[in-house]
Structures are given as C-alpha cells and as structure tokens.
Design an enzyme around this catalytic site. Structure first.
Site, PDB file in Angstrom:
ATOM      1  N   ARG A 214       0.759  -1.090  -0.028  1.00  0.00           N
ATOM      2  CA  ARG A 214      -0.040   0.041  -0.125  1.00  0.00           C
ATOM      3  C   ARG A 214       0.767   1.388  -0.125  1.00  0.00           C
ATOM      4  O   ARG A 214       0.667   2.303   0.591  1.00  0.00           O
ATOM      5  CB  ARG A 214      -0.773  -0.064   1.268  1.00  0.00           C
ATOM      6  CG  ARG A 214      -2.168   0.730   0.875  1.00  0.00           C
ATOM      7  CD  ARG A 214      -2.868   1.063   2.092  1.00  0.00           C
ATOM      8  NE  ARG A 214      -4.510   1.510   1.783  1.00  0.00           N
ATOM      9  CZ  ARG A 214      -5.078   2.383   2.515  1.00  0.00           C
ATOM     10  NH1 ARG A 214      -4.654   2.677   3.664  1.00  0.00           N
ATOM     11  NH2 ARG A 214      -6.210   2.842   2.237  1.00  0.00           N
TER      12      ARG A 214
ATOM     13  N   ASP B 132      -5.156   2.110  13.117  1.00  0.00           N
ATOM     14  CA  ASP B 132      -5.135   1.081  11.883  1.00  0.00           C
ATOM     15  C   ASP B 132      -3.675   0.745  11.645  1.00  0.00           C
ATOM     16  O   ASP B 132      -2.788   1.310  12.243  1.00  0.00           O
ATOM     17  CB  ASP B 132      -5.403   1.839  10.614  1.00  0.00           C
ATOM     18  CG  ASP B 132      -6.350   1.046   9.571  1.00  0.00           C
ATOM     19  OD1 ASP B 132      -6.166  -0.226   9.729  1.00  0.00           O
ATOM     20  OD2 ASP B 132      -6.790   1.549   8.782  1.00  0.00           O
TER      21      ASP B 132
ATOM     22  N   ASP C  67     -12.650  -4.920   6.201  1.00  0.00           N
ATOM     23  CA  ASP C  67     -13.183  -3.819   5.169  1.00  0.00           C
ATOM     24  C   ASP C  67     -13.883  -4.383   4.203  1.00  0.00           C
ATOM     25  O   ASP C  67     -14.510  -3.511   3.188  1.00  0.00           O
ATOM     26  CB  ASP C  67     -11.667  -3.582   4.345  1.00  0.00           C
ATOM     27  CG  ASP C  67     -10.787  -2.674   5.053  1.00  0.00           C
ATOM     28  OD1 ASP C  67     -11.217  -1.929   6.014  1.00  0.00           O
ATOM     29  OD2 ASP C  67      -9.630  -2.549   4.584  1.00  0.00           O
TER      30      ASP C  67
HETATM   31  C1  GLA Z   1      -7.874   0.609   6.018  1.00  0.00           C
HETATM   32  C2  GLA Z   1      -9.327   0.542   7.088  1.00  0.00           C
HETATM   33  C3  GLA Z   1     -10.492   1.291   6.466  1.00  0.00           C
HETATM   34  C4  GLA Z   1      -9.995   2.542   6.247  1.00  0.00           C
HETATM   35  C5  GLA Z   1      -8.727   2.720   5.260  1.00  0.00           C
HETATM   36  C6  GLA Z   1      -8.268   4.189   5.132  1.00  0.00           C
HETATM   37  O1  GLA Z   1      -8.099  -0.190   5.054  1.00  0.00           O
HETATM   38  O2  GLA Z   1      -9.382  -1.025   7.253  1.00  0.00           O
HETATM   39  O3  GLA Z   1     -11.548   1.018   7.179  1.00  0.00           O
HETATM   40  O4  GLA Z   1      -9.692   3.268   7.438  1.00  0.00           O
HETATM   41  O5  GLA Z   1      -7.769   1.910   5.996  1.00  0.00           O
HETATM   42  O6  GLA Z   1      -6.998   4.255   4.449  1.00  0.00           O
END
Ligand code: GLA
Length: 756
Positions: free
Chosen positions: A443, A478, A548
């Site tokens: 990422r 996160d 997600d």
């Molecule tokens: C991750 C989280 C999502 C969101 C994105 C933001 O994927 O799980 O819920 O917060 O990052 O970049």
C-alpha cells in the site's frame, strides 16, 4: 480452592466449574500432564500415564534400567528440545558452548490468590476473589536456565490461562523457541478448527482431523493476520454447537504466532501455541528473563456454542479494560467509504449534520486529514493536520461537531511511514529495512521501527499533542500492512532475531501509554479491517473493525467465524452503500442493518444521498438498536445456523443474561422457487416460562405484496405465544423468503406469570 496440591502423590489439580486440569511431578522430576477435560470431583488420574519399553524412545540417564520412562512418550506440561522428546517443543535453548538442550525438572511451586500479570504484555486480569495463580518453577538439569510456568484459574468462567517466563541465572544463552504452552492429550479423536482468510474475507472456519504428523495455524507476518487467527479449537470428532468436548485456545498476542497440533506414534495429541519460532532468536544474558505471552484455555463438554460464550464473557469481563468495558457504545458514522481521501472541513461538517439528523451519536473522520495525505502513497508519519483540508485543524473541526451535540473521532495509523513524508526525509532509518536491500512495499508504505523508544516517543508526542488539543472521543488505530525486511538500525547484528517480538512489545507499550493518557477515548483497533483481530489488542481496545468487507452477505460469514473466539461487543460493523463497493451486491437496507447490528453498530456511507424513505428507516434502526444494544452486545450469543457455502439462510440470536428478552435475526442467502419451510430452534430460554414472539417487520417482498406473507406463525398472526421449551425444541417458522437477502427479525419477551 481452585488449585490443590497433593503432597503425597505430587499432583496439582486445577478446578473450574466444569473442568479439571491435572499434572504430576514424575518419579525423576519431570512434570507430566495427567488430564484436562470434564470436571473430576476428586482423586488423581496418575494411573492414566503409563509407559512401555518401546524402540527408539530413549529414557533419561537417571532412569537407568527403567526403560519405559521416556520423555518421548509421556505427556508433558512444557516440552523442551534436545533431550529425547522428539515431538514438537516449546523451548529450545542454545548454550554458550553451542549445545542445544534443556531438560526441565521440578524445583518448586507457589499457590496464591488473584491472577498473575505479565510485564509488558497483555493478559487476563482478575482480583483475589475471582482467580488463583499457580506458579511452578522447572530448572534445566545442566544449566542455570529456569522456566516458570504460570497458571491462572478463573473458576466461574471455566478458564485456565497459561504463560511462562524463562529466567537465566547463568552465562548468556540464546532462546530459539519460547512457546507459551503445551497441552498433551492422551487421545487421537480430535478435530482442529481454525479460522483462515485473506484481506476482506477474514476468519472462515475450517475443520479437519488431527493426524499423525502436524497441522498448524500460523502467521509469520509480524501481526496475527487476516490469513490465520490465533484462536483455535480442538474438539471431539463431529462436535457441534451443543454437543461434544471442545478445547478453545486463544493466544493473547498480536504478532507472528504458531498453533500446532501433532499426533504422535502412540496416538496422543500434542498442542503447542506461542510466538512463531521462524525468525525468532532471543539473547538472555545472566540475570535476564523472557516472558512468553499468555494462552487462554477453556474446556466444555457441551459443544463450541458454550465454548464461545465462555470466551465472550471472559473477554468482556476480564480482558477488555477501561471506560467502555461492558457499556454501551455510541452509534457512529464513519466517512471513509463516502469520501476516502477527498475530504474538506465543509464536506465533513455537512455529512456529520446529515448523520446527526438520523440519530447517530459519533462522527468519525477517517484517513486523509494529516500531512500531504491525498492518496495512500504519502503522508503517513506526518501527524499534523492538513491545513488545506482542515483550516482550523482537528480542534476546529472537533468543536464544530461537538457544537452539533455529536461526539467526534479520528483515524490514525501510527505504525507506518510513507517514503513521501517529512518524517521519512528526516529519519530514513526509522523504518524496518534490511541493509543493502530495497524493502518490500505494501500500500505504498513501510513499517516504522516501533521497537525503538525514540520512534514511540515521537508518535506519542505528535499524535498525543492532537488528542490533547482537540476534543476527540474516539480513535481508530489502523495498521495497513504486514512486517517484512525486519531489521532494526538500533539493534546489534546478532540480536536482529529479537526485532519482530520487540516490535510487538513496542506496540503494547505505545498502546498502553495512549490508553492511560486518554482514558475517556473509545479506541477501535483495525488492520485493513480484521487483520489484527486478537485477544492482545482487546486488552487495549474494546472493539476492532471486523473487516474492510462491508457487504452484508459476506459479513455474515466473517462475523460468524469471528464469533467463535470473540464477543459481539468487540466487532465493529457498519451499514454501507448498496450496491456494495467491494462486491457490487445489492442488499436491502434492513438486511444491511440486521447484519451490522450483530456487532458494534454504525454507518459508513454518504447518508446525504439517501432518499427520505431510507432516512426514515435509518432513524428507526438507530432507535431500535439503542433499545436493544446492551442485550445484543452483552447478552448470550447463539449461532442458530452454520454458515457455509450452501446455506439457505443464516440466523443468530442474543439472549439477555436474565433470559427475559431475546432477539433473533435471519437472512435469506438463497431464495428458492417452490420453497421448503424454514424453521429455527431458539436457544437459551427458560424451558417452562411463556414467551411472546413478535415478528418485527415484514420482509421486503411481503411489504410489496401488501403484507401477504406466508405466515411466520400462522396466517394473519403477528405474534406467537409459546413456552420456552416449545420455542427451543419445536422452533419458530421463518417467513417464506421470496428474494435473496431478505431478512426478518423477532423479539422474544418473557410473559409475567399472570399473562402466561
Ligand atoms: C484501512 C481500514 C479502512 C480505512 C482505510 C483508510 O483499509 O480498514 O477502514 O480506514 O484503511 O485508509
């Protein structure tokens, strides 16, 4: 007394309400595992451990001609490498002379009130009235290395925890393996249930027979991972929700882990669990000690439904801490799926205002608010508000949201760094990165080396500064990649094998600093959704974003798998837009809400774009959830159907602890032409009390057919009055679903004696 020691037989017995754990100091000083299973009232099961002289299974020197006494076949409490036990080991020590051996002999024990704690690591906590601790010291026969086995007994919860501390009183040694616990069962009829997955499809259940050789669930990703989970079950062949002996094991740890079951040559099953040995090597100098993380064990003879409820209660009452333990949580709206990185204060405020009208209580600003964060390749590490997007900073936005009488939350990803960031430009050596190699990118980001104190200080000061200045009620923490190129610029070459675990210790240190400095904040864990959904995180944060994947239908199976080891109150779950952004699937708003309500409920979509009818429905959903939230989050949770590839429908139930009220939800996964009748048997009610069952709303198709629903109970009746026994053993009819993904909900209330 939950812990007993029989001096004569040298047998330790740990008792919980429904289970017994026994071990014995063997005749040459080794610690044998006698039994773990259904509760034995009294007496020692030492007769179960027998030996015969087998070929190629040596005996310790002291045993002389006593050739039946073999470390290779006797069940052990903590196995060590190099001295004749050829099965999988917990401990492997390399001594100064290069020899790799440990033979652990009983030295001493201590029983005390209360539950032990672990320095620097998360662990189950309990007071003097609620738990007892047994500490057993084993010492290596030929060196000054000691292993301290710790057992915590929470009698009422049917839980026994284990951890161990390796102490070195002699010259420096290397630990090559230091697993937390071993369970040697003298049986070969066990299946192992594990929870595998991938990003956006976490914790799918898989079960298979333990067989000769080894089967494992493991992560070498530096996190507990989307791919496997550090919660596993060993169960009697064919065990189900309500039937069969089940052992559950949950590792209280958030890094690489190993859970391994091995059936040996004489059909005994050894299970070990702990930090993954791959890449691990830890130096113990004289006087130092190493603490291996805790494993929570629970046993039940009544199936994995009860096993799950044991873990739910334990996590809620003796793992999770802080203000939000066992309390209701605000219904939130998160802006991520609505806006991603494209945020402005104006837009956020307008979304919050719209969400407020619907009844949500907490507005969360997700990614994109700091540094130059316009996309995922820049900004991580720069924890200053982006002035273009937030001209009055986080504090200014927080004030505006509070002025609307809403709580306010933010997203952070402390453990990461983008190369395109001021932090990276200033400190390129602050990330994990092996010299002479280009690092693996994920990422667009690299991992910060939080094993280093100065890196943690920077994060605490910069993020903490914002939390001090702005009125923040919620933080989503996160972590959007796994560890690779694990090499720390601050660690000597020979000790690089410590970095992965030191990273996790650094994480816990940082989390502890944050949660104690900001005790009123509601913290939510996250790692690309559910990539770090483990008992370790729950010690710091009462809830974790489950996945997600917000598609309601896929979420049913993700939440189903998650519920085996973790409580509903830990699972963040949101209603998102239809068609769903991940799968394109269309699902009714009510079904999306029904699924999200089987967790910590919220919304994650642009509610400004909804028509009036949907907005009214959402108001009603929030009103309903607030009414039943405590029952859903802290009641007893029952999975009413298995969720697999071919299920026609999925159903689940929450029952209040006093068995007065229950809520059942059912979702059609596959509508059929010329359908068969579907029925669910309820659980957890009082057999001989009367209940009223109310179908709360019609399915979508029935609404369109103007209420002509092929009756849930009998035609034209919207209510059913029945005894608990009838509802549990006969069941309740579901409506005939005419479309995929329709759902239905029942509320079940006990009638007072008079009415009944
Ligand atoms: C991750 C989280 C999502 C969101 C994105 C933001 O994927 O799980 O819920 O917060 O990052 O970049």
């Amino acid at each position: 007394m939950a812990i007993l020691f029989d001096e004569k037989k040298k047998v330790f017995t740990l008792q919980t309400k429904n289970s017994t754990w026994q071990m014995q100091v063997g005749r040459y000083g080794h610690l044998w595992h006698l039994y773990y299973g259904r509760r034995i009232q009294e007496g020692a099961l030492d007769y179960l451990v027998r030996g015969i002289n087998r070929g190629f299974c040596g005996a310790p020197y002291e045993a002389g001609e006593d050739r039946e006494y073999s470390l290779d076949t006797y069940p052990q409490e903590y196995s060590a490498y190099g001295t004749g036990d050829y099965r999988t080991s917990c401990l492997s020590v390399e001594h100064g002379d290069g020899s790799r051996a440990a033979e652990l002999l009983f030295d001493s024990y201590e029983i005390r009130k209360g539950k032990y704690g672990l320095s620097g690591l998360p662990a189950v906590w309990a007071g003097e009235e609620e738990a007892e601790t047994l500490q057993i010291v084993l010492r290596d026969k030929a060196s000054l290395v000691e292993t301290v086995l710790l057992y915590g007994v929470l009698e009422e919860y049917d839980v026994i925890t284990r951890a161990c501390v390796i102490r070195n009183k002699g010259e420096g040694v290397w630990l090559e393996r230091a697993l937390s616990a071993c369970l040697d069962l003298q049986r070969d009829d066990l299946e192992m249930i594990t929870f595998y997955g991938r990003h956006t499809m976490e914790r799918s259940l898989e079960r298979g027979m333990c067989r000769h050789g080894k089967i494992t669930a493991e992560s070498m990703r530096g996190t507990s991972s989307h791919q496997e989970n550090p919660f596993v079950i060993l169960c009697e062949k064919g065990a189900g929700e309500e039937w069969g002996e089940c052992y559950g094991m949950s590792l209280v740890y958030s890094g690489s882990f190993l859970a391994e079951a091995e059936v040996d040559q004489i059909n005994q099953t050894r299970f070990v669990m702990g930090i993954h040995p791959e890449g691990f090597r830890w130096r113990l100098e004289k006087g130092e000690s190493f603490t291996a993380p805790e494993v929570i064990f629970s046993f039940t003879s009544s199936g994995y439904g009860e096993l799950s409820r044991n873990f739910h209660r334990l996590c809620q009452e003796h793992l999770i801490r802080g203000k939000y333990r066992n309390t209701r949580r605000p219904v939130l709206l998160n802006n991520w799926e609505a806006m991603e990185f494209h945020i402005t204060e104006e837009d956020l405020v307008s979304l919050a205002a719209s969400a407020k009208e619907l009844g949500t209580e907490l507005f969360v600003m997700d990614d994109g608010w700091f540094g130059g964060r316009d996309h995922d390749r820049c900004g991580l590490g720069d924890w200053t508000p982006n002035a273009r997007k937030l001209p009055e900073g986080v504090a200014g936005l927080a004030k505006k949201i509070h002025d609307m009488d809403m709580m306010f939350g933010i997203w952070i990803e402390p453990e990461m760094i983008n190369e395109d960031s001021d932090l990276y430009r200033a400190h390129p050596d602050w990330c994990l990165r092996a010299p002479g190699r280009t690092p693996n990118r994920e990422r667009g980001q690299l991992v910060l080396d939080i094993s280093r104190r100065e890196v943690r200080d920077y994060l605490f000061d910069s993020i903490g500064g914002i939390l001090k200045e702005a009125e923040v009620d919620y933080v989503k923490w996160d972590m959007n990649r796994n560890l690779s190129d694990v090499w720390s610029a601050a660690c000597p070459a020979l000790r690089q094998g410590e970095v992965s675990h030191r990273y996790v210790l650094g994480l816990y240190d940082l989390m502890e600093r944050f949660v104690s400095a900001f005790p009123d904040i509601l913290w939510e864990g996250c790692s690309g959704g559910g990539g770090r959904f483990d008992a370790g995180i729950l010690y710091y944060m009462p809830q974790i974003w489950c996945s997600d994947n917000t598609d309601a239908i896929e979420r049913i199976s993700i939440q189903y798998g998650t519920s085996f080891g973790y409580p509903v109150s830990a699972m963040g779950a949101h209603v998102s837009v239809s068609p769903n952004l991940q799968t394109g699937r269309r699902t009714p708003l009510e079904t999306r809400a029904a699924v999200a309500m089987a967790g910590v409920f919220g919304y994650e979509l642009d509610v400004r774009r909804l028509d009036q009818e949907d907005r009214e429905r959402i108001k009603e959903q929030i009103r309903w959830y607030k009414q039943y939230q405590e029952l859903i989050l802290y009641g007893d949770y029952y999975r009413l159907t298995p969720v697999g590839e071919n299920g026609e429908f999925a159903a689940w139930q929450s029952v209040s602890r006093d068995q007065q009220t229950a809520v059942v939800s059912a979702v059609c996964l596959h509508a059929r032409s010329n359908p068969i009748f579907l029925r669910v048997r309820l659980k957890g009610l009082k057999e001989n009390r009367w209940y009223r069952v109310r179908q709360e709303r019609l399915t979508e198709s029935a609404r369109e057919d103007k209420g002509q629903e092929a009756g849930a109970f009998c035609p034209e009746e919207k209510e059913l009055i029945c005894q608990g026994s009838g509802l549990m053993y006969g069941g309740v009819n579901l409506p005939v679903f005419k479309r995929d993904y329709e759902s239905v909900r029942y509320v079940i209330e006990i009638l007072d004696e008079k009415e009944g």
